[in-house]
Motif scaffolding. Structure first.
Motif, PDB file in Angstrom:
ATOM      1  N   GLN A  47       1.012  -1.150   0.442  1.00 42.88           N
ATOM      2  CA  GLN A  47       0.040  -0.358   0.026  1.00 42.88           C
ATOM      3  C   GLN A  47       1.292   1.513  -0.195  1.00 42.88           C
ATOM      4  OE1 GLN A  47      -2.246   0.076   3.249  1.00 42.88           O
ATOM      5  NE2 GLN A  47      -3.672   1.966   2.438  1.00 42.88           N
ATOM      6  N   TRP A  48       2.165   1.444   1.153  1.00 45.20           N
ATOM      7  CA  TRP A  48       2.775   2.520   1.063  1.00 45.20           C
ATOM      8  C   TRP A  48       3.487   3.023  -0.468  1.00 45.20           C
ATOM      9  CZ3 TRP A  48       7.631   4.608   0.209  1.00 45.20           C
ATOM     10  CH2 TRP A  48       7.943   6.274   0.727  1.00 45.20           C
ATOM     11  N   ILE A  49       4.370   1.390  -0.568  1.00 49.78           N
ATOM     12  CA  ILE A  49       4.625   1.898  -2.528  1.00 49.78           C
ATOM     13  C   ILE A  49       4.232   2.392  -3.782  1.00 49.78           C
ATOM     14  CG2 ILE A  49       6.165   0.786  -3.494  1.00 49.78           C
ATOM     15  CD1 ILE A  49       7.028  -1.410  -1.154  1.00 49.78           C
ATOM     16  N   VAL A  50       2.913   1.651  -3.694  1.00 53.08           N
ATOM     17  CA  VAL A  50       1.767   1.914  -4.193  1.00 53.08           C
ATOM     18  C   VAL A  50       1.167   3.399  -4.282  1.00 53.08           C
ATOM     19  CG1 VAL A  50      -0.717   1.945  -5.491  1.00 53.08           C
ATOM     20  CG2 VAL A  50       0.682   0.036  -5.572  1.00 53.08           C
ATOM     21  N   GLU A  51       0.606   4.102  -3.110  1.00 51.98           N
ATOM     22  CA  GLU A  51       0.143   4.812  -2.771  1.00 51.98           C
ATOM     23  C   GLU A  51       1.226   6.063  -3.115  1.00 51.98           C
ATOM     24  OE1 GLU A  51      -3.149   4.040   0.404  1.00 51.98           O
ATOM     25  OE2 GLU A  51      -1.303   5.682   1.215  1.00 51.98           O
ATOM     26  N   ARG A  52       2.281   5.953  -2.721  1.00 54.36           N
ATOM     27  CA  ARG A  52       3.847   7.138  -2.892  1.00 54.36           C
ATOM     28  C   ARG A  52       4.425   7.219  -3.704  1.00 54.36           C
ATOM     29  NH1 ARG A  52       5.146   9.482   1.600  1.00 54.36           N
ATOM     30  NH2 ARG A  52       3.268   9.308   3.368  1.00 54.36           N
ATOM     31  N   THR A  53       4.811   5.909  -4.783  1.00 55.53           N
ATOM     32  CA  THR A  53       5.548   6.115  -6.252  1.00 55.53           C
ATOM     33  C   THR A  53       4.799   5.192  -7.281  1.00 55.53           C
ATOM     34  OG1 THR A  53       6.101   3.535  -5.852  1.00 55.53           O
ATOM     35  CG2 THR A  53       7.704   5.046  -4.496  1.00 55.53           C
ATOM     36  N   GLY A  54       3.472   4.707  -7.216  1.00 55.31           N
ATOM     37  CA  GLY A  54       2.581   3.828  -8.618  1.00 55.31           C
ATOM     38  C   GLY A  54       3.428   2.874  -9.099  1.00 55.31           C
ATOM     39  N   ILE A  55       4.719   2.246  -8.291  1.00 56.13           N
ATOM     40  CA  ILE A  55       5.364   0.845  -8.220  1.00 56.13           C
ATOM     41  C   ILE A  55       4.247  -0.190  -7.459  1.00 56.13           C
ATOM     42  CG2 ILE A  55       7.207  -0.209  -8.311  1.00 56.13           C
ATOM     43  CD1 ILE A  55       8.590   2.512  -8.391  1.00 56.13           C
ATOM     44  N   ARG A  56       3.915  -1.499  -8.407  1.00 57.60           N
ATOM     45  CA  ARG A  56       3.859  -2.725  -8.674  1.00 57.60           C
ATOM     46  C   ARG A  56       5.041  -3.883  -7.468  1.00 57.60           C
ATOM     47  NH1 ARG A  56      -1.598  -2.080  -7.460  1.00 57.60           N
ATOM     48  NH2 ARG A  56      -2.098  -0.684  -8.640  1.00 57.60           N
ATOM     49  N   GLU A  57       6.089  -3.974  -9.117  1.00 54.38           N
ATOM     50  CA  GLU A  57       6.650  -4.624  -8.908  1.00 54.38           C
ATOM     51  C   GLU A  57       7.968  -4.223  -9.771  1.00 54.38           C
ATOM     52  OE1 GLU A  57       4.059  -7.882 -11.342  1.00 54.38           O
ATOM     53  OE2 GLU A  57       5.312  -7.230 -13.017  1.00 54.38           O
ATOM     54  N   ARG A  58       8.616  -4.703  -9.988  1.00 57.63           N
ATOM     55  CA  ARG A  58       9.814  -4.738 -10.900  1.00 57.63           C
ATOM     56  C   ARG A  58      10.481  -6.016 -11.082  1.00 57.63           C
ATOM     57  NH1 ARG A  58       8.826  -3.748  -6.572  1.00 57.63           N
ATOM     58  NH2 ARG A  58       8.715  -1.984  -5.833  1.00 57.63           N
ATOM     59  N   ARG A  59      11.690  -5.995 -12.530  1.00 53.45           N
ATOM     60  CA  ARG A  59      12.642  -7.385 -12.340  1.00 53.45           C
ATOM     61  C   ARG A  59      13.574  -7.291 -12.208  1.00 53.45           C
ATOM     62  NH1 ARG A  59       9.811 -10.417 -16.982  1.00 53.45           N
ATOM     63  NH2 ARG A  59       7.978  -9.181 -16.493  1.00 53.45           N
ATOM     64  N   ILE A  60      14.491  -8.382 -11.690  1.00 52.77           N
ATOM     65  CA  ILE A  60      15.920  -8.033 -10.655  1.00 52.77           C
ATOM     66  C   ILE A  60      16.571  -9.503 -11.598  1.00 52.77           C
ATOM     67  CG2 ILE A  60      17.046  -8.943  -8.685  1.00 52.77           C
ATOM     68  CD1 ILE A  60      15.504  -6.197  -8.495  1.00 52.77           C
ATOM     69  N   ALA A  61      17.685  -9.002 -12.239  1.00 52.58           N
ATOM     70  CA  ALA A  61      18.522  -9.838 -13.083  1.00 52.58           C
ATOM     71  C   ALA A  61      19.302 -10.905 -11.734  1.00 52.58           C
ATOM     72  CB  ALA A  61      19.041  -9.174 -14.136  1.00 52.58           C
ATOM     73  N   GLY A  62      19.463 -12.145 -12.217  1.00 50.51           N
ATOM     74  CA  GLY A  62      20.069 -12.693 -11.631  1.00 50.51           C
ATOM     75  C   GLY A  62      21.637 -12.211 -11.711  1.00 50.51           C
ATOM     76  N   PRO A  63      22.936 -13.394 -11.045  1.00 54.75           N
ATOM     77  CA  PRO A  63      24.500 -12.872 -11.671  1.00 54.75           C
ATOM     78  C   PRO A  63      24.615 -13.294 -13.185  1.00 54.75           C
ATOM     79  CG  PRO A  63      23.643 -15.097  -9.907  1.00 54.75           C
ATOM     80  CD  PRO A  63      22.713 -14.178 -10.462  1.00 54.75           C
ATOM     81  N   GLU A  64      24.155 -14.384 -13.752  1.00 54.50           N
ATOM     82  CA  GLU A  64      24.485 -14.953 -15.411  1.00 54.50           C
ATOM     83  C   GLU A  64      23.683 -13.859 -16.359  1.00 54.50           C
ATOM     84  OE1 GLU A  64      21.529 -15.688 -13.154  1.00 54.50           O
ATOM     85  OE2 GLU A  64      20.109 -15.051 -14.743  1.00 54.50           O
ATOM     86  N   GLN A  65      23.198 -12.755 -15.455  1.00 56.70           N
ATOM     87  CA  GLN A  65      22.530 -11.996 -16.803  1.00 56.70           C
ATOM     88  C   GLN A  65      23.391 -10.607 -16.367  1.00 56.70           C
ATOM     89  OE1 GLN A  65      18.640 -11.700 -16.935  1.00 56.70           O
ATOM     90  NE2 GLN A  65      18.617 -11.694 -18.763  1.00 56.70           N
ATOM     91  N   SER A  66      24.523 -10.324 -17.418  1.00 55.90           N
ATOM     92  CA  SER A  66      25.193  -8.424 -17.072  1.00 55.90           C
ATOM     93  C   SER A  66      24.117  -7.632 -17.822  1.00 55.90           C
ATOM     94  CB  SER A  66      26.111  -9.296 -18.150  1.00 55.90           C
ATOM     95  OG  SER A  66      26.491  -9.626 -19.651  1.00 55.90           O
ATOM     96  N   VAL A  67      24.911  -6.505 -17.385  1.00 57.29           N
ATOM     97  CA  VAL A  67      24.106  -5.184 -18.417  1.00 57.29           C
ATOM     98  C   VAL A  67      24.680  -5.219 -20.516  1.00 57.29           C
ATOM     99  CG1 VAL A  67      23.932  -2.916 -19.227  1.00 57.29           C
ATOM    100  CG2 VAL A  67      23.749  -3.514 -16.805  1.00 57.29           C
ATOM    101  N   ALA A  68      25.786  -6.135 -20.098  1.00 52.96           N
ATOM    102  CA  ALA A  68      26.185  -6.235 -22.072  1.00 52.96           C
ATOM    103  C   ALA A  68      24.834  -7.253 -22.144  1.00 52.96           C
ATOM    104  CB  ALA A  68      27.615  -6.628 -22.245  1.00 52.96           C
ATOM    105  N   MET A  69      24.716  -8.395 -21.927  1.00 48.91           N
ATOM    106  CA  MET A  69      23.891  -9.700 -22.344  1.00 48.91           C
ATOM    107  C   MET A  69      22.283  -8.996 -21.821  1.00 48.91           C
ATOM    108  SD  MET A  69      25.830 -12.625 -20.627  1.00 48.91           S
ATOM    109  CE  MET A  69      24.303 -14.205 -20.569  1.00 48.91           C
ATOM    110  N   LEU A  70      21.580  -7.789 -21.530  1.00 47.58           N
ATOM    111  CA  LEU A  70      20.441  -7.449 -21.415  1.00 47.58           C
ATOM    112  C   LEU A  70      21.053  -6.514 -22.561  1.00 47.58           C
ATOM    113  CD1 LEU A  70      19.055  -6.752 -18.013  1.00 47.58           C
ATOM    114  CD2 LEU A  70      18.354  -7.846 -19.087  1.00 47.58           C
ATOM    115  N   SER A  71      21.228  -5.825 -22.772  1.00 44.38           N
ATOM    116  CA  SER A  71      21.918  -4.810 -24.187  1.00 44.38           C
ATOM    117  C   SER A  71      21.133  -5.718 -25.367  1.00 44.38           C
ATOM    118  CB  SER A  71      23.265  -3.800 -24.083  1.00 44.38           C
ATOM    119  OG  SER A  71      23.216  -3.126 -22.600  1.00 44.38           O
ATOM    120  N   GLN A  72      22.263  -6.489 -25.442  1.00 41.96           N
ATOM    121  CA  GLN A  72      22.210  -7.281 -26.521  1.00 41.96           C
ATOM    122  C   GLN A  72      21.536  -7.700 -26.869  1.00 41.96           C
ATOM    123  OE1 GLN A  72      24.786 -11.357 -26.344  1.00 41.96           O
ATOM    124  NE2 GLN A  72      25.226 -11.268 -27.957  1.00 41.96           N
TER     125      GLN A  72
END
Ligand code: COA
Length: 330
Positions: free
Chosen positions: A35-60
């Motif tokens: 409730q706090w997060i939705v009211e103050r920000t509008g955010i409900r969920e986010r994606r979190i990468a694992g150690p096997e997924q680098s920024v370069a790999m996401l970019s690729q």
């Protein structure tokens, strides 16, 4: 020199990690609530990468989609510009890793550090490369693994950020009036202490002290950042529209940086745009810094909210402080 628009955004491709972390997941490890997060920000969920997924790999992944959508081969790229505040390594650039992954042998590759408006800054650089004749086809990427620089013991920041990547092929404008009509970028480095990663750079190299003090993670004065973001994004909207010679009522869609729904609503109100003309997807991804605008653009394209001829206003604000905007006729 060719007349403006010099360049167009030919495509947008995105990639997000599969792992979804909801507000309820966070409230199990932090003193917070959905409730706090939705009211103050509008955010409900986010994606979190694992150690096997680098920024370069996401970019690729994002880049390959953008290249396919534009019908462009990696070997045709003259430059790769990656905007990120969470590079895989401090040296060399993530853009060089991406170049190798894509096999973009002709391209010059480099990162820029402009935080949340990074995609707009990179777009501005790409447009400049095309306009000056130094390249015809440039890959612009905004990509982050903010989960690696977020302090998951700090509830005031841990709830905000997520991981993801977005990429665009920027090339010579293919028709009169089509493409980037204006860009505006600005910074105020005096305000850097309000949103930063204090430790781990060359001023305070990584050490036991830095890690114990957790100063290698982002620190933010939320309220001050909020106020500055509202003012700067309002000003940036005005400036991009003025430079493009476009009025607010000619804008089909505002695609703002996805940091906080209240900031987005204030920006739309200032610009005189109803929320029906504003792209919002921070409920799904949180604040992904430089990836947030391409993630929102791609969703708007997929939903048919942007089509040929649409006038799109981009605007973003972030650490530095940095802010920027652009008007594009699709
Ligand atoms: N869950 C529950 N309570 C929380 C909380 C959380 N995750 N985070 C902070 N709080 C508490 C605070 O401790 C404070 O408690 P107090 O009144 O007892 O001291 C209270 O909520 C209000 O905190 P405040 O920081 O004033 O809240 P806010 O309304 O400003 O919202 C942010 C905080 C971070 C959501 C908001 O400031 C924001 O979005 N700022 C801009 C962030 C941003 O856009 N950053 C990136 C720019 S690119």
């Amino acid at each position: 020199m060719m007349p403006r628009p010099f360049a167009e955004v030919a495509s947008v491709g995105v990639a997000v990690p599969p792992n979804v972390v909801t507000n309820d997941d966070l409230s199990r490890v932090l003193d917070t609530s959905d409730q706090w997060i939705v009211e103050r920000t509008g955010i409900r969920e986010r994606r979190i990468a694992g150690p096997e997924q680098s920024v370069a790999m996401l970019s690729q992944e994002a880049s390959q989609r953008a290249l396919a959508a534009a019908g462009v081969g990696a070997d045709e790229l003259d430059a790769i510009v990656v905007a990120t505040v969470s590079p895989d390594r401090l040296m060399p650039s993530t853009a060089c890793d991406l170049q190798a992954l894509l096999g973009a042998e002709r391209a010059a590759a480099f990162d820029i550090g402009a935080a949340c408006p990074g995609y707009i800054f990179a777009l501005t650089v790409a447009e400049g490369l095309v306009a000056s004749g130094q390249g015809e086809t440039v890959l612009v990427v905004g990509a982050e693994k903010l989960s690696t620089i977020t302090d998951f013991q700090d509830r005031s920041t841990a709830i905000l950020f997520g991981d993801g990547a977005g990429a665009s092929v920027v090339r010579r404008s293919s028709g009169p009036g089509r493409g980037i009509l204006s860009t505006f970028i600005k910074s105020d480095g005096r305000l850097a202490p309000l949103l930063l990663r204090p430790g781990g750079g060359s001023a305070d190299p990584i050490s036991e002290k830095v890690v114990c003090e957790r100063s290698h993670y982002m620190k933010m004065a939320g309220r001050e950042v909020f106020k500055a973001a509202v003012l700067a994004m309002a000003d940036a909207c005005d400036e991009a529209l003025r430079r493009a010679g476009v009025t607010a009522d000619q804008v089909d869609l505002l695609v703002p940086h996805q940091a906080n729904l209240r900031i987005i609503e204030a920006t739309a109100k200032h610009a005189g745009l109803p929320m029906s003309k504003v792209m919002v997807n921070l409920d799904r991804y949180g604040n992904t810094s430089s990836a947030s605008i391409p993630l929102a653009l791609e969703q708007a394209l997929a939903e048919g909210r942007i089509g040929p001829g649409s006038v799109v206003l981009l605007v973003a604000f972030g650490a530095g402080f940095t802010w920027g905007s652009a008007v594009i006729r699709w």
